[in-house]
Design a protein around this motif. Structure first.
Motif, PDB file in Angstrom:
ATOM      1  N   UNK A   1     142.943 -15.859  47.059  1.00  0.00           N
ATOM      2  CA  UNK A   1     144.407 -15.823  47.141  1.00  0.00           C
ATOM      3  C   UNK A   1     145.063 -17.193  46.952  1.00  0.00           C
ATOM      4  N   UNK A   2     144.332 -18.267  47.243  1.00  0.00           N
ATOM      5  CA  UNK A   2     144.901 -19.606  47.064  1.00  0.00           C
ATOM      6  C   UNK A   2     145.115 -19.953  45.597  1.00  0.00           C
ATOM      7  N   UNK A   3     144.542 -19.169  44.696  1.00  0.00           N
ATOM      8  CA  UNK A   3     144.678 -19.421  43.259  1.00  0.00           C
ATOM      9  C   UNK A   3     145.911 -18.728  42.657  1.00  0.00           C
ATOM     10  N   UNK A   4     146.630 -17.984  43.486  1.00  0.00           N
ATOM     11  CA  UNK A   4     147.754 -17.187  42.986  1.00  0.00           C
ATOM     12  C   UNK A   4     149.058 -17.705  43.580  1.00  0.00           C
ATOM     13  N   UNK A   5     150.089 -17.712  42.778  1.00  0.00           N
ATOM     14  CA  UNK A   5     151.415 -18.115  43.230  1.00  0.00           C
ATOM     15  C   UNK A   5     152.422 -17.018  42.894  1.00  0.00           C
ATOM     16  N   UNK A   6     153.433 -16.901  43.714  1.00  0.00           N
ATOM     17  CA  UNK A   6     154.512 -15.941  43.451  1.00  0.00           C
ATOM     18  C   UNK A   6     155.596 -16.686  42.684  1.00  0.00           C
ATOM     19  N   UNK A   7     155.893 -16.241  41.465  1.00  0.00           N
ATOM     20  CA  UNK A   7     156.946 -16.920  40.724  1.00  0.00           C
ATOM     21  C   UNK A   7     158.215 -16.087  40.630  1.00  0.00           C
ATOM     22  N   UNK A   8     158.163 -14.859  41.128  1.00  0.00           N
ATOM     23  CA  UNK A   8     159.384 -14.063  41.249  1.00  0.00           C
ATOM     24  C   UNK A   8     159.231 -13.156  42.460  1.00  0.00           C
ATOM     25  N   UNK A   9     160.101 -13.328  43.433  1.00  0.00           N
ATOM     26  CA  UNK A   9     160.055 -12.510  44.640  1.00  0.00           C
ATOM     27  C   UNK A   9     160.580 -11.102  44.332  1.00  0.00           C
ATOM     28  N   UNK A  10     160.031 -10.136  45.032  1.00  0.00           N
ATOM     29  CA  UNK A  10     160.547  -8.772  44.910  1.00  0.00           C
ATOM     30  C   UNK A  10     161.954  -8.735  45.509  1.00  0.00           C
ATOM     31  N   UNK A  11     162.780  -7.859  44.979  1.00  0.00           N
ATOM     32  CA  UNK A  11     164.155  -7.777  45.448  1.00  0.00           C
ATOM     33  C   UNK A  11     164.636  -6.348  45.336  1.00  0.00           C
ATOM     34  N   UNK A  12     165.243  -5.876  46.392  1.00  0.00           N
ATOM     35  CA  UNK A  12     165.826  -4.534  46.392  1.00  0.00           C
ATOM     36  C   UNK A  12     167.040  -4.496  45.459  1.00  0.00           C
ATOM     37  N   UNK A  13     167.305  -3.333  44.924  1.00  0.00           N
ATOM     38  CA  UNK A  13     168.489  -3.169  44.082  1.00  0.00           C
ATOM     39  C   UNK A  13     169.743  -3.241  44.938  1.00  0.00           C
ATOM     40  N   UNK A  14     170.771  -3.808  44.366  1.00  0.00           N
ATOM     41  CA  UNK A  14     172.085  -3.822  45.013  1.00  0.00           C
ATOM     42  C   UNK A  14     173.070  -3.122  44.090  1.00  0.00           C
ATOM     43  N   UNK A  15     174.301  -3.075  44.513  1.00  0.00           N
ATOM     44  CA  UNK A  15     175.315  -2.434  43.670  1.00  0.00           C
ATOM     45  C   UNK A  15     175.516  -3.188  42.356  1.00  0.00           C
ATOM     46  N   UNK A  16     175.267  -4.483  42.391  1.00  0.00           N
ATOM     47  CA  UNK A  16     175.533  -5.294  41.193  1.00  0.00           C
ATOM     48  C   UNK A  16     174.273  -5.720  40.441  1.00  0.00           C
TER      49      UNK A  16
END
Length: 79
Positions: free
Chosen positions: A14-29
């Motif tokens: 797991x130390x070899x992996x990075x998150x480059x985009x966080x998950x995000x819930x949908x919003x109205x916009x």
């Protein structure tokens, strides 16, 4: 393309992996976004190089052992 899958690498190192985009819930916009992972490629290359060096050393040891056993077998068959 050649490469690795970050999710598979994450299971092992797991130390070899990075998150480059966080998950995000949908919003109205804005629409929902899924999490995106990346692999730390330079570290991965160093790990692969080290693994290859270790494998080559093991192969050389086994080749030497095999040659010794073949020589012993030939000597026994010649007796």
């Amino acid at each position: 393309n050649l490469g690795v899958i970050a999710q598979q690498i994450e299971e092992i190192s797991p130390e070899m992996v990075t998150i480059f985009q966080q998950a995000k819930e949908a919003t109205e916009t804005e629409p929902a976004r899924e999490q995106r992972l990346g692999v730390k490629e330079q570290q991965m290359q160093w790990m692969a190089t080290k693994a290859l060096q270790e494998a080559m050393a093991r192969i050389e040891t086994l080749e030497t052992q095999n040659a010794d056993l073949e020589a012993r077998l030939t000597a026994l068959e010649g007796s």
